[in-house]
Design a protein around this motif. Structure first.
Motif, PDB file in Angstrom:
ATOM      1  N   ASP A   1       0.817  -1.151   0.053  1.00 36.05           N
ATOM      2  CA  ASP A   1      -0.001   0.011   0.078  1.00 36.05           C
ATOM      3  C   ASP A   1       0.859   1.143  -0.064  1.00 36.05           C
ATOM      4  N   LEU A   2       1.739   1.191   0.898  1.00 35.11           N
ATOM      5  CA  LEU A   2       2.636   2.180   0.890  1.00 35.11           C
ATOM      6  C   LEU A   2       3.341   2.651  -0.450  1.00 35.11           C
ATOM      7  N   THR A   3       3.989   1.619  -0.948  1.00 34.93           N
ATOM      8  CA  THR A   3       4.557   1.754  -2.215  1.00 34.93           C
ATOM      9  C   THR A   3       3.786   2.314  -3.167  1.00 34.93           C
ATOM     10  N   ALA A   4       2.357   2.010  -3.271  1.00 33.80           N
ATOM     11  CA  ALA A   4       1.733   2.345  -4.321  1.00 33.80           C
ATOM     12  C   ALA A   4       1.331   4.037  -4.078  1.00 33.80           C
ATOM     13  N   ILE A   5       1.101   4.245  -2.797  1.00 34.27           N
ATOM     14  CA  ILE A   5       0.742   5.661  -2.564  1.00 34.27           C
ATOM     15  C   ILE A   5       1.954   6.459  -2.914  1.00 34.27           C
ATOM     16  N   LEU A   6       3.164   5.998  -2.600  1.00 35.45           N
ATOM     17  CA  LEU A   6       4.537   6.685  -3.011  1.00 35.45           C
ATOM     18  C   LEU A   6       4.668   6.926  -4.249  1.00 35.45           C
ATOM     19  N   LYS A   7       3.767   6.533  -5.303  1.00 43.20           N
ATOM     20  CA  LYS A   7       4.047   6.677  -6.792  1.00 43.20           C
ATOM     21  C   LYS A   7       3.273   7.868  -7.162  1.00 43.20           C
ATOM     22  N   ASN A   8       2.636   8.545  -6.187  1.00 46.10           N
ATOM     23  CA  ASN A   8       1.803   9.485  -6.493  1.00 46.10           C
ATOM     24  C   ASN A   8       2.803  11.044  -6.120  1.00 46.10           C
ATOM     25  N   PRO A   9       2.861  12.207  -7.140  1.00 44.88           N
ATOM     26  CA  PRO A   9       3.701  13.167  -6.828  1.00 44.88           C
ATOM     27  C   PRO A   9       3.196  14.081  -5.455  1.00 44.88           C
ATOM     28  N   GLY A  10       4.111  14.543  -4.850  1.00 43.32           N
ATOM     29  CA  GLY A  10       3.898  15.364  -3.612  1.00 43.32           C
ATOM     30  C   GLY A  10       3.766  14.656  -2.623  1.00 43.32           C
ATOM     31  N   VAL A  11       3.932  13.256  -2.603  1.00 39.22           N
ATOM     32  CA  VAL A  11       3.846  12.599  -1.246  1.00 39.22           C
ATOM     33  C   VAL A  11       5.071  12.014  -0.864  1.00 39.22           C
ATOM     34  N   GLU A  12       5.286  11.934   0.476  1.00 41.83           N
ATOM     35  CA  GLU A  12       6.499  11.301   0.763  1.00 41.83           C
ATOM     36  C   GLU A  12       6.448  10.627   2.228  1.00 41.83           C
ATOM     37  N   CYS A  13       7.087   9.462   2.580  1.00 42.81           N
ATOM     38  CA  CYS A  13       7.158   8.714   3.709  1.00 42.81           C
ATOM     39  C   CYS A  13       8.076   9.471   4.820  1.00 42.81           C
ATOM     40  N   VAL A  14       7.499   9.710   6.141  1.00 45.80           N
ATOM     41  CA  VAL A  14       8.508  10.254   7.042  1.00 45.80           C
ATOM     42  C   VAL A  14       8.582   9.374   8.239  1.00 45.80           C
ATOM     43  N   ALA A  15       7.613   8.239   8.313  1.00 47.24           N
ATOM     44  CA  ALA A  15       7.676   7.629   9.506  1.00 47.24           C
ATOM     45  C   ALA A  15       7.347   6.230   9.188  1.00 47.24           C
ATOM     46  N   LEU A  16       7.972   4.972   9.922  1.00 51.34           N
ATOM     47  CA  LEU A  16       7.502   3.804   9.605  1.00 51.34           C
ATOM     48  C   LEU A  16       7.312   3.215  11.046  1.00 51.34           C
ATOM     49  N   CYS A  17       6.395   2.280  11.449  1.00 51.39           N
ATOM     50  CA  CYS A  17       6.271   1.699  12.788  1.00 51.39           C
ATOM     51  C   CYS A  17       5.916  -0.055  12.472  1.00 51.39           C
ATOM     52  N   ASP A  18       6.577  -0.546  13.129  1.00 52.27           N
ATOM     53  CA  ASP A  18       6.415  -2.252  13.087  1.00 52.27           C
ATOM     54  C   ASP A  18       6.851  -2.612  14.503  1.00 52.27           C
ATOM     55  N   VAL A  19       6.121  -3.603  15.038  1.00 46.04           N
ATOM     56  CA  VAL A  19       6.770  -4.346  16.294  1.00 46.04           C
ATOM     57  C   VAL A  19       7.885  -5.202  16.087  1.00 46.04           C
ATOM     58  N   ASP A  20       8.164  -5.767  14.596  1.00 50.31           N
ATOM     59  CA  ASP A  20       9.487  -6.540  14.496  1.00 50.31           C
ATOM     60  C   ASP A  20      10.464  -5.584  13.759  1.00 50.31           C
ATOM     61  N   LYS A  21      11.470  -5.391  14.762  1.00 50.46           N
ATOM     62  CA  LYS A  21      12.755  -4.437  14.166  1.00 50.46           C
ATOM     63  C   LYS A  21      13.016  -4.847  13.123  1.00 50.46           C
ATOM     64  N   ASN A  22      13.213  -6.095  12.823  1.00 48.34           N
ATOM     65  CA  ASN A  22      13.906  -6.798  11.664  1.00 48.34           C
ATOM     66  C   ASN A  22      13.258  -6.385  10.365  1.00 48.34           C
ATOM     67  N   VAL A  23      11.808  -6.278  10.267  1.00 44.30           N
ATOM     68  CA  VAL A  23      11.050  -5.764   9.324  1.00 44.30           C
ATOM     69  C   VAL A  23      11.157  -4.267   8.962  1.00 44.30           C
ATOM     70  N   LEU A  24      11.539  -3.549  10.394  1.00 39.39           N
ATOM     71  CA  LEU A  24      11.369  -2.168  10.310  1.00 39.39           C
ATOM     72  C   LEU A  24      12.721  -1.594   9.776  1.00 39.39           C
ATOM     73  N   ASP A  25      13.755  -2.231  10.225  1.00 38.82           N
ATOM     74  CA  ASP A  25      15.152  -2.083   9.708  1.00 38.82           C
ATOM     75  C   ASP A  25      15.134  -2.169   8.350  1.00 38.82           C
ATOM     76  N   LYS A  26      14.628  -3.004   7.766  1.00 40.15           N
ATOM     77  CA  LYS A  26      14.620  -3.637   6.416  1.00 40.15           C
ATOM     78  C   LYS A  26      13.971  -2.415   5.592  1.00 40.15           C
ATOM     79  N   ARG A  27      12.861  -2.284   5.936  1.00 35.35           N
ATOM     80  CA  ARG A  27      12.075  -1.224   5.125  1.00 35.35           C
ATOM     81  C   ARG A  27      12.571   0.061   5.279  1.00 35.35           C
ATOM     82  N   ALA A  28      13.049   0.507   6.443  1.00 37.75           N
ATOM     83  CA  ALA A  28      13.784   1.912   6.475  1.00 37.75           C
ATOM     84  C   ALA A  28      14.986   2.086   5.543  1.00 37.75           C
TER      85      ALA A  28
END
Length: 437
Positions: free
Chosen positions: A56-83
C-alpha cells in the motif's frame, strides 16, 4: 448508501460502548516521482510494513507530492529492512515500535495501517482522533462492533478513510457491474463466490516457543488474548486464528463478496447458514476452516460463498471469482477479467474482457486525490463500504461457528439467536478497550 443499509451498521450503538493474502503486487520500490513544494507535500506514516502495508505504501508513494516520513512495526527486523529500502530511494524516515508514538508526530498528515486485523480498529480510530487521514487494510474490523466503532470514528472526525478494497478502483470490475445491471442476464437466482488456492496450504502444528529477537510480542498481541508465542500465529499465518482474523472468509471474502452485493444491489440477508471444517487436514494447526460453504438467502436469490485451501481448480476453472447466474446466461468475473457464458441460445456470448489497469495503484491515487480535495464522496472504498462487507463476511463466520441457521433483526441490529450475538463484539484483553466513540 441506502438508509436501511446504514441502519445495518449503526443500529444497536450500545454494543459499540485486521495484511492481505494477495501476492500480485511486488514489494520492491520503483523510482518515486519528484515532490512538489514542501507546503503541498502529503507526509505519510505507515504502521505495519511487512506485507500489504508495504505494498500500500509503495503504491501511495508513486503519487507526486507524497513522501514517507515515518514507519512503525513491532518487528525490528522488518522495520530496519523497510527503512533501509526507503533510505536507498532518498527518504530518511523516523522509526517507531509503538504506533501511538507515531500518531503523536505532528509532521504526519496520513497513515497507512497494514497491521494484522485485530489491530485495525484501535489504530484507525486513534488515527482519526489524532487528526490523521487513513488508508486501512481490509477487513476493516475484526468484529461487527469494531466496524460500527470505526464508522462512528470517521463520521465524528470527518477524516478521509479509504479501505484497502482496491478492486473498487478497477475498470473491468465496474464494467462487469454495468453489464449485470443491464438485465441482459435475465433473472439472477444465484451468485456463486469462491476462493480455491493451492498456494495456501494447511499449516502443521508447531510447538510454542520464544518470539524472534527484535519482536515486541506483547505489542503484537495488543487487545488479543495473552498466549505463548507460536510461529503459526505470527506474520502471514495470523489470519487462520479467530483471535486475530477470520480465515479466507474475511480475507478474500471481503474483496469478492463485496462485488456480489454490489451486483445484486443487495443489503441485509434474510438468513445465513454455513458448514465446513478442517477437511484438507484435520490435524492442521489452524483454527479457521480450510473448507467452507456459506449461503446467504435474500428471498428471491441466494449468494453462496465457498473456499477450499490446497485446491486450485474452482468453478469455471478459476481459482477465485464471482458468477452471476441468470436465466439467460452467466457472467463470470475475477481479477483477470470477465466474460458471459450464454444459456443455450438465449443471449450472445461475451468474450473475456481482460483487466487493463493496476487496481492498487488506482486505489492509492484515489486516496491521495481525496486527501487533497477533501471531497469524501469521491472515495472509491470509504469506511461505510468496508464496514458493510466486513460485517457481511463476519455473519458467515458466525453462522459457521454456531452451527445454526441465523436470522438478523434489522431493528435491533442483532441476531435473533443469543449464542450468535456473543460473537458481535470481541472481548479486549491486556488493558485495551474497544473504542467508545
Amino acid at each position: 448508501m441506502t438508509n436501511s443499509r446504514r441502519k445495518f451498521i449503526s443500529s444497536a450503538t450500545a454494543i459499540v460502548a485486521g495484511a492481505s493474502i494477495s501476492t500480485v503486487f511486488p514489494s520492491t520500490l520503483s523510482a518515486f516521482p519528484k515532490l512538489s513544494s514542501p507546503a503541498d507535500t502529503i507526509r505519510i506514516g505507515a504502521i505495519g510494513v511487512n506485507g500489504m502495508g508495504w505494498s500500500d505504501l509503495t503504491a501511495i508513494l508513486k503519487n507526486p507530492g507524497v513522501e514517507c516520513v515515518a514507519l512503525c512495526d513491532v518487528d525490528k527486523n522488518v522495520l530496519d529492512k523497510r527503512a533501509a529500502e526507503l533510505a536507498a530511494k532518498g527518504m530518511k524516515v523516523k522509526t517507531y515500535a509503538d504506533y501511538r508514538e507515531l500518531l503523536k508526530d505532528k509532521n504526519i498528515d496520513a497513515v497507512v495501517i497494514g497491521s494484522p486485523d485485530h489491530w485495525h480498529c484501535l489504530m484507525m480510530v486513534e488515527a482519526c482522533q489524532a487528526g490523521k487521514d487513513v488508508y486501512v487494510e481490509k477487513p476493516i474490523g475484526n468484529s461487527i462492533a469494531e466496524c460500527r466503532a470505526m464508522v462512528a470514528a470517521q463520521k465524528k472526525s470527518g477524516r478521509v478513510v479509504q479501505v484497502g478494497q482496491w478492486q473498487r478502483s478497477q475498470k473491468h470490475f465496474r464494467d462487469a457491474m454495468d453489464f449485470v445491471h443491464s438485465g441482459k442476464l435475465g433473472k439472477i437466482r444465484l451468485v456463486k463466490v469462491w476462493s480455491y488456492f493451492s498456494w495456501v496450504t494447511p499449516i502443521s502444528k508447531l510447538p510454542d516457543g520464544t518470539p524472534p529477537a527484535g519482536v515486541d510480542y506483547n505489542m503484537w498481541l495488543g487487545p488479543a488474548p495473552k498466549r505463548p508465542f507460536n510461529p503459526n500465529r505470527f506474520h502471514f499465518n495470523f489470519r487462520w486464528f479467530w483471535d486475530y482474523a477470520g480465515g479466507l472468509m474475511t480475507d478474500w471474502g471481503v474483496h469478492l463478496l463485496d462485488y456480489a452485493l454490489l451486483g445484486m444491489k443487495a443489503e441485509i440477508p434474510n438468513s445465513i447458514m454455513a458448514a465446513g471444517g478442517k477437511f484438507a487436514n484435520p490435524d492442521s494447526g489452524a483454527e479457521t476452516p480450510d473448507t467452507l460453504t456459506t449461503v446467504y438467502e435474500f428471498g428471491d436469490f441466494n449468494i453462496q460463498w465457498e473456499h477450499a485451501i490446497g485446491i486450485d481448480d474452482g468453478p469455471y476453472n478459476r481459482q477465485h471469482g464471482i458468477a452471476f447466474i441468470g436465466n439467460n446466461g452467466t457472467l463470470v468475473l475475477d481479477r483477470n477479467g470477465w466474460e458471459v457464458i450464454p444459456e443455450g441460445k438465449k443471449m450472445e456470448a461475451v468474450a473475456l474482457q481482460k483487466s487493463s489497469d493496476n487496481g492498487l495503484d488506482l486505489h492509492a491515487k484515489n486516496f491521495i486525490e481525496v486527501v487533497r480535495s477533501r471531497k469524501l464522496e469521491d472515495l472509491h472504498a470509504p469506511v461505510q463500504v468496508g464496514a458493510d462487507i466486513a460485517i457481511f463476511s463476519q455473519m458467515g463466520n458466525i453462522a459457521f461457528r454456531t452451527g445454526k441457521k441465523l436470522y438478523w433483526d434489522k431493528q435491533k441490529g442483532l441476531f435473533t439467536d443469543a449464542a450468535a450475538n456473543k460473537f458481535i463484539a470481541k472481548e479486549y484483553h491486556n488493558g485495551y478497550k474497544i473504542p467508545s466513540v
